[in-house]
Design a protein around this motif. Sequence first.
Motif, PDB file in Angstrom:
ATOM      1  N   TYR A  55      50.719 -37.735   8.364  1.00 40.52           N
ATOM      2  CA  TYR A  55      49.558 -38.959   8.484  1.00 40.52           C
ATOM      3  C   TYR A  55      49.453 -39.478   9.747  1.00 40.52           C
ATOM      4  CZ  TYR A  55      47.064 -42.844   6.556  1.00 40.52           C
ATOM      5  OH  TYR A  55      46.026 -43.768   6.315  1.00 40.52           O
ATOM      6  N   ASP A  56      48.315 -39.599   9.994  1.00 41.23           N
ATOM      7  CA  ASP A  56      48.126 -40.399  11.517  1.00 41.23           C
ATOM      8  C   ASP A  56      47.458 -41.735  11.348  1.00 41.23           C
ATOM      9  OD1 ASP A  56      45.582 -39.830  11.093  1.00 41.23           O
ATOM     10  OD2 ASP A  56      45.341 -38.240  12.671  1.00 41.23           O
ATOM     11  N   GLY A  57      47.223 -42.107  10.240  1.00 44.15           N
ATOM     12  CA  GLY A  57      46.478 -43.198   9.856  1.00 44.15           C
ATOM     13  C   GLY A  57      45.106 -43.241   9.494  1.00 44.15           C
ATOM     14  N   GLU A  58      44.673 -41.936   9.692  1.00 39.80           N
ATOM     15  CA  GLU A  58      43.293 -41.652   8.981  1.00 39.80           C
ATOM     16  C   GLU A  58      43.261 -40.538   8.621  1.00 39.80           C
ATOM     17  OE1 GLU A  58      40.764 -41.453  12.656  1.00 39.80           O
ATOM     18  OE2 GLU A  58      40.861 -43.428  13.036  1.00 39.80           O
ATOM     19  N   GLN A  59      44.020 -39.363   9.268  1.00 40.03           N
ATOM     20  CA  GLN A  59      43.869 -38.080   8.487  1.00 40.03           C
ATOM     21  C   GLN A  59      45.168 -37.654   7.975  1.00 40.03           C
ATOM     22  OE1 GLN A  59      42.543 -35.244  11.282  1.00 40.03           O
ATOM     23  NE2 GLN A  59      40.655 -34.850  10.357  1.00 40.03           N
ATOM     24  N   PHE A  60      45.261 -36.733   6.674  1.00 37.34           N
ATOM     25  CA  PHE A  60      46.328 -36.063   6.216  1.00 37.34           C
ATOM     26  C   PHE A  60      46.427 -34.729   6.791  1.00 37.34           C
ATOM     27  CE2 PHE A  60      46.103 -39.511   3.142  1.00 37.34           C
ATOM     28  CZ  PHE A  60      47.432 -40.052   3.187  1.00 37.34           C
ATOM     29  N   TYR A  61      47.580 -34.071   7.283  1.00 35.71           N
ATOM     30  CA  TYR A  61      47.632 -32.696   7.352  1.00 35.71           C
ATOM     31  C   TYR A  61      48.562 -32.304   6.418  1.00 35.71           C
ATOM     32  CZ  TYR A  61      45.920 -33.672  12.033  1.00 35.71           C
ATOM     33  OH  TYR A  61      44.993 -34.021  13.234  1.00 35.71           O
ATOM     34  N   LEU A  62      48.069 -31.494   5.539  1.00 33.60           N
ATOM     35  CA  LEU A  62      49.191 -30.738   4.431  1.00 33.60           C
ATOM     36  C   LEU A  62      49.680 -29.264   5.120  1.00 33.60           C
ATOM     37  CD1 LEU A  62      47.656 -31.423   1.030  1.00 33.60           C
ATOM     38  CD2 LEU A  62      49.007 -32.788   2.429  1.00 33.60           C
ATOM     39  N   LEU A  63      50.715 -29.297   5.467  1.00 32.69           N
ATOM     40  CA  LEU A  63      51.457 -28.019   6.069  1.00 32.69           C
ATOM     41  C   LEU A  63      52.115 -27.160   4.931  1.00 32.69           C
ATOM     42  CD1 LEU A  63      51.723 -30.513   8.311  1.00 32.69           C
ATOM     43  CD2 LEU A  63      52.526 -28.533   9.458  1.00 32.69           C
ATOM     44  N   GLU A  64      51.625 -26.145   4.347  1.00 36.50           N
ATOM     45  CA  GLU A  64      52.185 -25.227   3.333  1.00 36.50           C
ATOM     46  C   GLU A  64      52.974 -24.043   3.869  1.00 36.50           C
ATOM     47  OE1 GLU A  64      49.670 -24.952   0.051  1.00 36.50           O
ATOM     48  OE2 GLU A  64      50.811 -22.994  -0.529  1.00 36.50           O
ATOM     49  N   GLY A 118      54.519 -31.004  26.012  1.00 34.19           N
ATOM     50  CA  GLY A 118      53.147 -31.748  26.159  1.00 34.19           C
ATOM     51  C   GLY A 118      52.180 -31.207  24.997  1.00 34.19           C
ATOM     52  N   LEU A 119      52.849 -30.627  23.848  1.00 36.02           N
ATOM     53  CA  LEU A 119      51.940 -30.336  22.786  1.00 36.02           C
ATOM     54  C   LEU A 119      51.670 -31.948  22.183  1.00 36.02           C
ATOM     55  CD1 LEU A 119      53.476 -27.531  21.000  1.00 36.02           C
ATOM     56  CD2 LEU A 119      52.060 -27.324  22.922  1.00 36.02           C
ATOM     57  N   THR A 120      50.470 -31.842  21.535  1.00 32.77           N
ATOM     58  CA  THR A 120      49.933 -33.101  20.594  1.00 32.77           C
ATOM     59  C   THR A 120      51.056 -33.167  19.421  1.00 32.77           C
ATOM     60  OG1 THR A 120      48.528 -31.912  19.176  1.00 32.77           O
ATOM     61  CG2 THR A 120      47.677 -32.706  21.366  1.00 32.77           C
ATOM     62  N   VAL A 121      50.931 -34.455  18.812  1.00 36.68           N
ATOM     63  CA  VAL A 121      51.898 -34.524  17.550  1.00 36.68           C
ATOM     64  C   VAL A 121      51.563 -33.547  16.865  1.00 36.68           C
ATOM     65  CG1 VAL A 121      52.667 -35.831  15.933  1.00 36.68           C
ATOM     66  CG2 VAL A 121      52.472 -36.813  18.120  1.00 36.68           C
ATOM     67  N   PRO A 122      50.127 -33.445  16.207  1.00 36.13           N
ATOM     68  CA  PRO A 122      49.849 -32.194  15.220  1.00 36.13           C
ATOM     69  C   PRO A 122      50.344 -30.805  15.593  1.00 36.13           C
ATOM     70  CG  PRO A 122      48.089 -33.795  15.393  1.00 36.13           C
ATOM     71  CD  PRO A 122      49.101 -34.116  16.689  1.00 36.13           C
ATOM     72  N   GLU A 123      50.026 -30.498  16.909  1.00 40.13           N
ATOM     73  CA  GLU A 123      50.478 -29.168  17.478  1.00 40.13           C
ATOM     74  C   GLU A 123      51.909 -28.772  17.206  1.00 40.13           C
ATOM     75  OE1 GLU A 123      46.759 -28.881  20.785  1.00 40.13           O
ATOM     76  OE2 GLU A 123      48.812 -29.344  21.495  1.00 40.13           O
ATOM     77  N   LYS A 181      43.398 -29.807   6.320  1.00 33.79           N
ATOM     78  CA  LYS A 181      43.217 -31.280   6.651  1.00 33.79           C
ATOM     79  C   LYS A 181      42.399 -31.939   5.740  1.00 33.79           C
ATOM     80  CE  LYS A 181      42.674 -30.679  11.706  1.00 33.79           C
ATOM     81  NZ  LYS A 181      41.797 -30.994  12.737  1.00 33.79           N
ATOM     82  N   THR A 182      42.826 -33.415   5.377  1.00 33.64           N
ATOM     83  CA  THR A 182      41.856 -34.207   4.539  1.00 33.64           C
ATOM     84  C   THR A 182      41.620 -35.454   5.112  1.00 33.64           C
ATOM     85  OG1 THR A 182      43.720 -34.691   3.370  1.00 33.64           O
ATOM     86  CG2 THR A 182      42.393 -32.497   2.527  1.00 33.64           C
ATOM     87  N   GLU A 183      40.810 -36.019   4.431  1.00 37.99           N
ATOM     88  CA  GLU A 183      40.535 -37.634   4.987  1.00 37.99           C
ATOM     89  C   GLU A 183      41.149 -38.492   4.282  1.00 37.99           C
ATOM     90  OE1 GLU A 183      38.838 -38.590   7.552  1.00 37.99           O
ATOM     91  OE2 GLU A 183      38.549 -36.559   8.270  1.00 37.99           O
TER      92      GLU A 183
END
Length: 278
Positions: A189-198, A225-230, A275-277
Amino acid sequence: MMIQRALTIAGSAARGGAGIQADLKTFQEYDVFGTSVITAIVASSEKTGTGIFPQTLEAIEAQLYTIDKDIGIDALKTGMLFTKEVISYVADWIAKSNLTNIVVDPVMIGKMGSALLQEDAMTAMKMELLPLATIITPNMPEASYLLGNMELNSVEDLKVAAKKLRELGPKYVLVKGGRLVGPAIDVLYDGEQFYLLEAPRIDTVNTNGAGCTYSAAITAGLAKGLTVPESVIEAKKFITAAIRYSLSFKDGVGPTYHAAYGKFSEDDCTVTIVKTEK
Ligand code: PXL
């Protein structure tokens, strides 16, 4: 030659699967130069059962000093810090540095049953260290404990927990659903979006050090140098392979296999991302 550098501030796990040892092995797999600050030595002995041998604050300061002065840090992670004094010292040091890639794994209890955080250290963890983190990576018991023993039984519960934990100040929260029934679903969770990793559930008890390895892989990704989600997505694949090919040696909970990713088929570490809002 110059390569990226990742630091782990954590406990030495003599058995080799968790703590400093897991972190350095994982950094090596990512081709990132690993450095370490050892906060305590964890080793069981015939005489004492599970033993924890804390290092002095002076030893911790000296390790941090020499790494910072001579090597440098592109990303760092914290694991077992054990006492409130060490947490406060490390938090202070991070706050005064201008480092940006800070992974906090709020380690509390090891799979071999050792208490890796003293009880009176929880407030320092919550109030001083978590707010400085780029990402925190609690498992379900840790997330629950940080939220006053909140009940966590479903992915929806993990999402609520991630939202609440983010209020403590970290930029990203990853709540790991390894203890849910069904597939291994983690919530980022980044404050706006959820990423569910399954990822598919792997039927094994040999997961000693899985949390350390996962957060070390995230740290190595950030150092590169990857982003956090990456970083999290790549790390989820890395840990899924490491658990799929986990090891069983003589006794106790076996370690994950840090070198598994890339050695075996891509199908062994397939991760689905949704990805969900809300
Ligand atoms: O996996 C948690 C962990 C973290 N740090 C150290 C450990 C363990 C578990 O064994 O020994 C030092």
